[in-house]
Motif scaffolding. Structure first.
Motif, PDB file in Angstrom:
ATOM      1  N   LEU A 180      58.176   3.322 -18.264  1.00 34.49           N
ATOM      2  CA  LEU A 180      57.517   2.760 -16.886  1.00 34.49           C
ATOM      3  C   LEU A 180      57.757   1.299 -16.442  1.00 34.49           C
ATOM      4  CD1 LEU A 180      55.196   3.069 -14.657  1.00 34.49           C
ATOM      5  CD2 LEU A 180      53.436   2.289 -16.360  1.00 34.49           C
ATOM      6  N   ARG A 231      55.858  -2.183 -17.388  1.00 35.18           N
ATOM      7  CA  ARG A 231      54.932  -2.199 -18.578  1.00 35.18           C
ATOM      8  C   ARG A 231      56.004  -1.915 -19.788  1.00 35.18           C
ATOM      9  NH1 ARG A 231      50.595   2.288 -19.157  1.00 35.18           N
ATOM     10  NH2 ARG A 231      52.318   3.470 -19.646  1.00 35.18           N
ATOM     11  N   PRO A 258      48.931  14.301 -22.854  1.00 35.62           N
ATOM     12  CA  PRO A 258      48.745  14.537 -21.397  1.00 35.62           C
ATOM     13  C   PRO A 258      49.162  13.367 -20.574  1.00 35.62           C
ATOM     14  CG  PRO A 258      46.660  13.739 -22.415  1.00 35.62           C
ATOM     15  CD  PRO A 258      47.483  13.985 -23.469  1.00 35.62           C
ATOM     16  N   THR A 259      49.593  12.052 -21.207  1.00 34.20           N
ATOM     17  CA  THR A 259      50.140  11.082 -20.287  1.00 34.20           C
ATOM     18  C   THR A 259      51.500  11.167 -20.032  1.00 34.20           C
ATOM     19  OG1 THR A 259      50.822   9.791 -22.201  1.00 34.20           O
ATOM     20  CG2 THR A 259      48.617   9.543 -21.586  1.00 34.20           C
ATOM     21  N   TYR A 261      56.204  14.389 -16.027  1.00 29.58           N
ATOM     22  CA  TYR A 261      57.385  15.249 -15.580  1.00 29.58           C
ATOM     23  C   TYR A 261      56.975  15.987 -14.231  1.00 29.58           C
ATOM     24  CZ  TYR A 261      54.175  18.815 -17.482  1.00 29.58           C
ATOM     25  OH  TYR A 261      53.196  19.879 -17.648  1.00 29.58           O
ATOM     26  N   TYR A 262      57.923  16.201 -13.546  1.00 27.95           N
ATOM     27  CA  TYR A 262      57.575  16.672 -12.052  1.00 27.95           C
ATOM     28  C   TYR A 262      56.755  18.259 -12.024  1.00 27.95           C
ATOM     29  CZ  TYR A 262      57.815  18.299  -7.511  1.00 27.95           C
ATOM     30  OH  TYR A 262      57.443  18.884  -5.861  1.00 27.95           O
ATOM     31  N   ARG A 263      55.759  18.291 -11.457  1.00 26.89           N
ATOM     32  CA  ARG A 263      54.882  19.419 -11.394  1.00 26.89           C
ATOM     33  C   ARG A 263      54.019  19.375 -10.382  1.00 26.89           C
ATOM     34  NH1 ARG A 263      49.694  19.481 -13.331  1.00 26.89           N
ATOM     35  NH2 ARG A 263      49.326  18.876 -15.400  1.00 26.89           N
ATOM     36  N   HIS A 264      54.014  18.470  -9.305  1.00 30.08           N
ATOM     37  CA  HIS A 264      52.650  18.518  -8.527  1.00 30.08           C
ATOM     38  C   HIS A 264      52.840  19.638  -7.557  1.00 30.08           C
ATOM     39  CE1 HIS A 264      55.390  15.798  -6.397  1.00 30.08           C
ATOM     40  NE2 HIS A 264      54.688  16.206  -5.237  1.00 30.08           N
ATOM     41  N   VAL A 305      60.856   6.757 -11.667  1.00 29.37           N
ATOM     42  CA  VAL A 305      59.688   6.605 -11.439  1.00 29.37           C
ATOM     43  C   VAL A 305      58.755   6.249 -12.513  1.00 29.37           C
ATOM     44  CG1 VAL A 305      57.468   7.380 -10.359  1.00 29.37           C
ATOM     45  CG2 VAL A 305      59.836   7.900  -9.352  1.00 29.37           C
ATOM     46  N   ARG A 306      58.635   7.286 -13.639  1.00 24.19           N
ATOM     47  CA  ARG A 306      58.027   7.146 -15.000  1.00 24.19           C
ATOM     48  C   ARG A 306      58.560   8.404 -15.792  1.00 24.19           C
ATOM     49  NH1 ARG A 306      53.026   7.980 -17.526  1.00 24.19           N
ATOM     50  NH2 ARG A 306      51.792   8.943 -15.976  1.00 24.19           N
ATOM     51  N   VAL A 318      60.490  11.512 -14.516  1.00 24.77           N
ATOM     52  CA  VAL A 318      60.371  11.833 -13.194  1.00 24.77           C
ATOM     53  C   VAL A 318      61.207  10.538 -12.356  1.00 24.77           C
ATOM     54  CG1 VAL A 318      58.823  11.743 -10.930  1.00 24.77           C
ATOM     55  CG2 VAL A 318      57.907  12.539 -13.310  1.00 24.77           C
ATOM     56  N   ALA A 319      61.831  11.124 -11.515  1.00 26.71           N
ATOM     57  CA  ALA A 319      63.107  10.343 -11.058  1.00 26.71           C
ATOM     58  C   ALA A 319      62.671  10.044  -9.617  1.00 26.71           C
ATOM     59  CB  ALA A 319      64.611  10.808 -11.068  1.00 26.71           C
ATOM     60  N   PRO A 340      62.447  10.499  -5.931  1.00 33.16           N
ATOM     61  CA  PRO A 340      62.957  11.735  -5.175  1.00 33.16           C
ATOM     62  C   PRO A 340      64.116  11.533  -4.414  1.00 33.16           C
ATOM     63  CG  PRO A 340      60.640  11.332  -4.724  1.00 33.16           C
ATOM     64  CD  PRO A 340      60.978   9.998  -5.704  1.00 33.16           C
TER      65      PRO A 340
END
Lengths: 622, 105
Positions: B9, B12, B46-47, B50-53, B97-98, B101-102, B104
């Motif tokens: 991230l 951080r 859970p933290t 990964y892309y799933r939304h 992104v984190r 997750v890249a 978009p």
């Protein structure tokens, strides 16, 4: 903070949202569309597997020579109401039937322009694949560049003043940045609710639209009706694929329906007169739930909760011929040996070698949702809704196409919202002020869900910081377990009561104590699931309550303890509205201007279809 | 089996690091990388991002792309072989992104 002011805010970036946006900008409105995903890749349009239809008479007039013009708009209307078990709002059905030819044809035109293929089949349908329709929609949206689009953003709540909805707020999923859109009218077009573990939809179906509309004062109805249909269980990598349904229907049409077996290899029979009646129509989904679902419910299903498709009794030559025909047919839209992006050659191999296919009943669609009239008005000033987020057009069984519902209702909602916005008073600063101070009007869960607050990412993380419960991600799985047990394709009073009790415990112990461990707002799945869990909880709670009250069977609400379709006592919709201390539930007889509602009762949902008094036309109109 | 997952991230973490998750073989037999990520998210951490939304899970939307053992793949289509160690990273050249997750594309 992303702060916008516009005429119309549209929430949802799939079929209904894009249709609404196009209709509104064509009427001269300024439009902002907020989508949880990306245009052309969000929502359920891309998941569609088979065909979508209009009436044959209009199809013929549009120039399709093979259309069957005996299937008039009247016949389609007739089928939708009778297959909806008369629970449909007939005003919505009329709007659906009358407006579908134009909007469906427009989408086909846009799709063909960008190279997509649609096979026209009688009486009046286009066979294709979701990707083709999604590409058509994307092209249609691109042809209207004045639509202001925000992608990958979650709207969490509506903003309302004392008398009307004046916008909505949420955040950007990737950055966590807050969003506020002030608008003269808002259209909710964000889809349905998907509460089960076996689903064949996109992951976006978290009940956001119905839940936020309800919190802002709209009514929800028909929450007990969900539609399940044959869906892959194994291998795990194909779980959720709808290839079994397509194989069942298409290979069935070509003379090779599967022999369906329970976990012990015993054949589960669908009576041949029933199969002949429903063959090739959406009612085949309902009969699968009825005949196979009851065996699964009784404990005769496979360990994963399904049944087996067995093709071994067909001669090898026939299997080879039908499989080849299927592969050839589907290769117009899919890579050879694939369905969508899934490699399904293993499936063909199993059919040819006599292996079994494990098939479950996965949830596809929620009939329930926001109550609207034929102008897509919700009864809350400034608030409109369209598509799966609404209720009413399909009654107790979705016998028509979800895609057509998105298009006709989205288009109509865009027109209505634009008309309203052009004549409405400017949003006053005092109204915005009011909505900020009193955001609780659309933001708080209220007595139905007191621990919920659709706050900013920061507020929610702060609220959850002191909790010591399970993660929101795990809570979502628990909610699915509760839905699987008591709210599924076959129901009983006992299981509904058990699920309601479990849900009460869930609300008491899990919901108020859910944790969000990750402190960053950046692509935070726990934060996303915080909203999903609360929105789905609300939908499941109302759905279970309605399922409990509906002590009969009707459409896709099938109860083993009350098999009768009881027109005398239950031919009404259950309409929920938020109150200070929870919610009210009204029973409302659906508007029926064309057919009088039936009286008496039918022994079960199958004999209903054979009752001559209902004069069910589908079989005569192939 | 063991799955090594890229974590990062901006703002951080000084630099990316890897977490190793032990996932039971029976939970991911015949599974995809998406199934494994869901397992980790629901049962272990859970933290994890990964892309799933807004995901189709069947190779249609194409948005869950990441790097599987050095090659770009869709999480929902990439198959797992428990005999081959699995290393997951975000796709290169788009910015992170984190975690997985890249930015978009």
């Amino acid at each position: 903070m992303i702060d916008r002011q516009t005429d119309i805010l549209i929430i949802g970036g799939s079929g209904a949202g894009i249709s609404a946006a196009i209709a509104a900008v064509e009427k001269g409105s300024r439009v902002t569309l907020v989508s949880k995903g990306r245009i052309g890749k969000a929502g359920n349009v891309q998941m569609a597997g088979g065909s979508f239809s209009i009436d044959g008479k209009n199809a013929k007039e549009l120039g399709y020579r093979t259309a069957n013009d005996k299937v008039t708009p009247d016949v389609v209307f007739d089928n939708l109401v009778k297959e909806g078990y008369y629970l449909n709002d007939q005003n919505l059905v009329r709007q659906f039937v009358e407006e579908s030819p134009r909007v469906a044809y427009e989408l086909v035109q846009f799709g063909e322009k960008v190279g997509q293929k649609f096979a026209f089949l009688p009486p009046g349908k286009w066979f294709s694949v979701g990707r083709a329709w999604a590409a058509g929609l994307k092209a249609a949206a691109a042809a209207h560049p004045q639509i202001d689009i925000l992608e990958d953003c979650l709207i969490t709540h509506l903003l309302r003043s004392e008398k009307r909805v004046i916008g909505a707020a949420g955040y950007h999923i990737y950055t966590g940045e807050e969003i506020r859109v002030i608008a003269r009218a808002v259209v909710i077009a964000s889809g349905g609710y998907q509460v089960f573990s076996l689903q064949n939809t996109v992951t976006d179906m978290t009940g956001d639209g119905p839940a936020m509309a309800y919190r802002a004062g709209a009514k929800l109805a028909d929450m007990e009706f969900v539609l399940c249909f044959p869906t892959a269980l194994s291998p795990l990598r194909l779980r959720g694929s709808i290839y079994p349904y397509l194989i069942q229907v298409l290979m069935g049409k070509w003379g090779m329906p599967p022999v369906v077996r329970d976990k012990n290899g015993r054949e589960i029979l669908t009576p041949s007169e029933v199969y002949e009646l429903v063959r090739g129509s959406k009612m085949e989904k309902l009969t699968a739930c009825y005949y196979w679902g009851r065996e699964i419910f009784a404990g005769n299903g496979t360990e994963a909760g399904g049944i087996w498709f067995d093709y071994s009794s067909y001669p090898q030559k026939k299997r080879e011929e039908i499989v080849q025909r299927y592969i050839d047919y589907m290769s117009t839209w899919h890579r050879r040996g694939y369905y969508m992006g899934d490699d399904i050659q293993e499936v063909y191999r199993r059919i040819l070698t006599g292996g079994y296919l494990e098939v479950g009943l996965g949830c596809e669609y929620s009939n329930g949702g926001i109550v609207v009239n034929e102008k897509m008005e919700t009864g809350v000033e400034g608030l409109y809704a369209a598509g799966e987020a609404t209720s009413g057009v399909f009654g107790a069984m979705r016998a028509g196409d979800g895609l057509i519902e998105m298009l006709v209702q989205g288009n109509r909602a865009g027109i209505s919202a634009a008309d309203y916005a052009s004549g409405s008073e400017d949003i006053q600063e005092t109204e915005i002020q009011y909505s900020c101070e009193r955001e609780a009007m659309g933001k708080a869960g209220g007595a139905d869900d007191p621990s919920y607050c659709a706050g900013t990412p920061g507020e929610i993380m702060e609220q959850c910081a002191g909790h010591d419960g399970i993660s929101t991600v795990e809570a979502r799985r628990k909610l699915e377990e509760i839905a699987d047990n008591g709210f599924s394709f076959i129901r009983s009073g006992e299981r509904i009561a058990k699920s309601r009790k479990e849900l009460e415990q869930f609300a008491g112990q899990i919901l108020p104590n859910m944790t969000i461990k990750e402190k960053s707002r950046t692509y935070n799945l726990e934060l996303l699931d915080y909203h999903a869990v609360h929105n789905l909880y609300l939908c499941l709670k109302l759905g279970l309550e309605a399922a409990d009250m509906r002590k009969e069977s009707r459409g896709s609400h099938i109860r083993v303890d009350f098999p009768q379709v009881d027109h005398e006592h239950f031919l009404h919709r259950m309409v929920f509205g938020r109150t200070c201390d929870g919610h009210s539930v009204e029973t409302v007889t659906p508007p029926a201007f064309k057919f009088a509602l039936p009286k008496g009762s039918d022994a079960d949902i199958i004999s209903y279809l054979f009752n001559e008094e209902h004069n069910y036309l589908r079989p005569k109109m192939r | 089996m063991e799955i090594r997952v890229f974590r990062y991230l901006a703002g951080r973490d000084k630099e990316p690091y890897y977490d190793t998750f032990r996932v039971p073989d029976e939970a991911i037999r015949e599974a995809t990388v998406m199934d494994a990520l869901n397992y980790i998210s629901e049962n272990i951490d859970p933290t994890l991002a990964y892309y799933r939304h807004s995901a189709c899970n069947h190779g249609i939307c194409g948005r869950c792309v990441l790097e599987v053992n050095g090659k770009p793949a869709l999480a929902c289509e990439a198959r797992i072989d428990s005999a081959i160690p699995l290393v997951l990273k975000p796709v290169p050249n788009r910015g992170v992104v984190r975690d997985l997750v890249a930015v978009p594309g």
